[in-house]
Design a protein around this motif. Structure first.
Motif, PDB file in Angstrom:
ATOM      1  N   GLU A 107       7.948 -26.102 -36.148  1.00  0.00           N
ATOM      2  CA  GLU A 107       9.144 -25.253 -36.178  1.00  0.00           C
ATOM      3  C   GLU A 107      10.306 -26.076 -36.743  1.00  0.00           C
ATOM      4  OE1 GLU A 107       7.939 -22.640 -32.188  1.00  0.00           O
ATOM      5  OE2 GLU A 107       9.656 -24.006 -32.167  1.00  0.00           O
ATOM      6  N   ILE A 108      10.551 -25.922 -38.022  1.00  0.00           N
ATOM      7  CA  ILE A 108      11.593 -26.693 -38.684  1.00  0.00           C
ATOM      8  C   ILE A 108      12.943 -26.030 -38.444  1.00  0.00           C
ATOM      9  CG2 ILE A 108      12.363 -27.729 -40.840  1.00  0.00           C
ATOM     10  CD1 ILE A 108       9.615 -28.649 -39.832  1.00  0.00           C
ATOM     11  N   PRO A 109      13.892 -26.732 -37.818  1.00  0.00           N
ATOM     12  CA  PRO A 109      15.197 -26.135 -37.530  1.00  0.00           C
ATOM     13  C   PRO A 109      16.050 -25.976 -38.778  1.00  0.00           C
ATOM     14  CG  PRO A 109      15.193 -28.437 -36.918  1.00  0.00           C
ATOM     15  CD  PRO A 109      13.783 -28.108 -37.314  1.00  0.00           C
ATOM     16  N   SER A 110      17.095 -25.176 -38.646  1.00  0.00           N
ATOM     17  CA  SER A 110      18.029 -24.976 -39.746  1.00  0.00           C
ATOM     18  C   SER A 110      18.988 -26.156 -39.832  1.00  0.00           C
ATOM     19  CB  SER A 110      18.829 -23.689 -39.510  1.00  0.00           C
ATOM     20  OG  SER A 110      19.650 -23.834 -38.363  1.00  0.00           O
ATOM     21  N   ILE A 111      19.845 -26.137 -40.831  1.00  0.00           N
ATOM     22  CA  ILE A 111      20.859 -27.181 -40.970  1.00  0.00           C
ATOM     23  C   ILE A 111      21.761 -27.205 -39.742  1.00  0.00           C
ATOM     24  CG2 ILE A 111      22.858 -27.934 -42.314  1.00  0.00           C
ATOM     25  CD1 ILE A 111      21.504 -26.813 -44.793  1.00  0.00           C
ATOM     26  N   LEU A 112      22.120 -26.019 -39.249  1.00  0.00           N
ATOM     27  CA  LEU A 112      22.953 -25.959 -38.041  1.00  0.00           C
ATOM     28  C   LEU A 112      22.225 -26.558 -36.843  1.00  0.00           C
ATOM     29  CD1 LEU A 112      24.615 -22.417 -38.247  1.00  0.00           C
ATOM     30  CD2 LEU A 112      25.686 -24.650 -38.633  1.00  0.00           C
ATOM     31  N   GLY A 113      20.909 -26.368 -36.798  1.00  0.00           N
ATOM     32  CA  GLY A 113      20.129 -26.928 -35.706  1.00  0.00           C
ATOM     33  C   GLY A 113      20.152 -28.451 -35.713  1.00  0.00           C
ATOM     34  N   PHE A 114      19.974 -29.026 -36.891  1.00  0.00           N
ATOM     35  CA  PHE A 114      20.054 -30.487 -37.010  1.00  0.00           C
ATOM     36  C   PHE A 114      21.457 -30.984 -36.663  1.00  0.00           C
ATOM     37  CE2 PHE A 114      16.217 -30.160 -39.755  1.00  0.00           C
ATOM     38  CZ  PHE A 114      15.442 -31.099 -39.089  1.00  0.00           C
ATOM     39  N   ALA A 115      22.467 -30.229 -37.088  1.00  0.00           N
ATOM     40  CA  ALA A 115      23.849 -30.602 -36.766  1.00  0.00           C
ATOM     41  C   ALA A 115      24.061 -30.575 -35.253  1.00  0.00           C
ATOM     42  CB  ALA A 115      24.828 -29.647 -37.453  1.00  0.00           C
ATOM     43  N   GLY A 116      23.476 -29.576 -34.588  1.00  0.00           N
ATOM     44  CA  GLY A 116      23.585 -29.490 -33.136  1.00  0.00           C
ATOM     45  C   GLY A 116      22.917 -30.664 -32.445  1.00  0.00           C
ATOM     46  N   MET A 117      21.750 -31.089 -32.966  1.00  0.00           N
ATOM     47  CA  MET A 117      21.068 -32.242 -32.401  1.00  0.00           C
ATOM     48  C   MET A 117      21.949 -33.488 -32.503  1.00  0.00           C
ATOM     49  SD  MET A 117      17.509 -34.127 -33.542  1.00  0.00           S
ATOM     50  CE  MET A 117      16.422 -32.874 -32.872  1.00  0.00           C
ATOM     51  N   PHE A 118      22.533 -33.697 -33.684  1.00  0.00           N
ATOM     52  CA  PHE A 118      23.395 -34.864 -33.893  1.00  0.00           C
ATOM     53  C   PHE A 118      24.600 -34.825 -32.959  1.00  0.00           C
ATOM     54  CE2 PHE A 118      27.141 -36.722 -35.953  1.00  0.00           C
ATOM     55  CZ  PHE A 118      26.699 -38.038 -36.132  1.00  0.00           C
ATOM     56  N   LEU A 119      25.215 -33.651 -32.828  1.00  0.00           N
ATOM     57  CA  LEU A 119      26.399 -33.511 -31.984  1.00  0.00           C
ATOM     58  C   LEU A 119      26.065 -33.766 -30.518  1.00  0.00           C
ATOM     59  CD1 LEU A 119      29.418 -32.775 -32.168  1.00  0.00           C
ATOM     60  CD2 LEU A 119      28.780 -30.389 -31.755  1.00  0.00           C
TER      61      LEU A 119
END
Length: 277
Positions: A249-261
């Motif tokens: 399940e590859i997350p969206s760009i927003l998902g990766f941004a949420g992980m980083f945040l």
């Protein structure tokens, strides 16, 4: 009773009871073998243990499951992540824990990161909406916060995680007996004699017993608000990582941004704790 059954799903009752029964029995057996003194409690502390079990654990499990069923995983997860807000409020009132600006900023970052991770903003506002489901989701956050605060109160009274866990879940079982369909549990075991015990064991030990014991130990050695924040932030991140490697399940760009945040917020909290100690 009839009104209660109209609101509570039978599936939730079945899952909740099974999730609580086996861990209580396993914990009791462990206490018999390792430390029988752990069975000793002060009868005056039963209200705290009851609160941990009935409201902090059972209602959390029930409310979150109902929120998932009635709304969506994204919305339910976002609402549950509001728990640190309530923990900070309760912790400041009951324990005099400092509510610093840094903590508030980190919690805000973790919550917003969790929103991005949940995919809420990716759905374009098309999430299914249910008022009762929304209230259940919000209630799960309050229950999660209550579990943290009440566990802190119990550990301050000198109780170990095994004692807290055993008695709170025994009280859960006593409360749930009138609502459980034991025939359904027996029927499942008969139909799936191999898979059912394995499912019960994995579900109970991995998703119920270990998390609660670890969480209680964490609350004993750290700020209650920080523990809740770490748990709330780490959960969506670990879910994303598991989804990527196990289910592709590859997350969206927003998902990766949420992980980083979210990870950034956790690191900042750890730094703050190091400075305070």
């Amino acid at each position: 009773s009839n009104l209660l059954m109209m609101v509570i799903s039978p599936v939730v009752i079945f899952v909740s009871y099974q999730r609580d029964f086996d861990p209580a029995m396993l914990m009791g057996l462990a206490m018999l073998i390792i430390n029988r003194k752990a069975f000793k409690i002060d009868i005056r502390d039963l209200p705290v243990l009851t609160g941990i079990g009935i409201f902090g654990a059972l209602f959390l499990n029930y409310a979150y499951t109902e929120a998932v069923i009635r709304t969506s995983l994204s919305l339910a997860a976002v609402l549950l992540c509001l728990a640190p807000v309530f923990v900070l409020i309760f912790g400041a009132i009951l324990f005099g824990e400092k509510m610093t600006r840094t903590k508030l900023i980190c919690i805000s970052m973790a919550i917003f990161g969790s929103i991005l991770l949940s995919g809420l903003l990716d759905d374009g506002g098309t999430l299914p909406w249910d008022t009762i489901g929304f209230l259940f989701g919000l209630s799960s956050a309050v229950a999660n916060a209550s579990y943290t605060i009440l566990s802190k109160m119990a550990t301050n009274k000198g109780y170990g995680s095994m004692t807290i866990y055993f008695y709170s879940y025994i009280l859960i079982l006593a409360f749930m007996v009138p609502f459980v369909d034991f025939g359904a549990i027996g029927g499942y075991l008969v139909c799936e004699p191999v898979a059912a015990p394995l499912n019960f064991f994995g579900f109970v030990v991995w998703t119920s017993l270990l998390p609660c014991v670890i969480y209680t130990v964490a609350v004993r050695h750290a700020d209650a608000g920080k523990v809740a924040t770490l748990a709330s932030g780490a959960e969506p991140v670990s879910s994303m990582v598991t989804g990527i490697f196990m289910y592709h399940e590859i997350p969206s760009i927003l998902g990766f941004a949420g992980m980083f945040l979210t990870v950034t917020a956790l690191v900042l909290l750890i730094k703050v704790e190091e400075k305070e100690t």
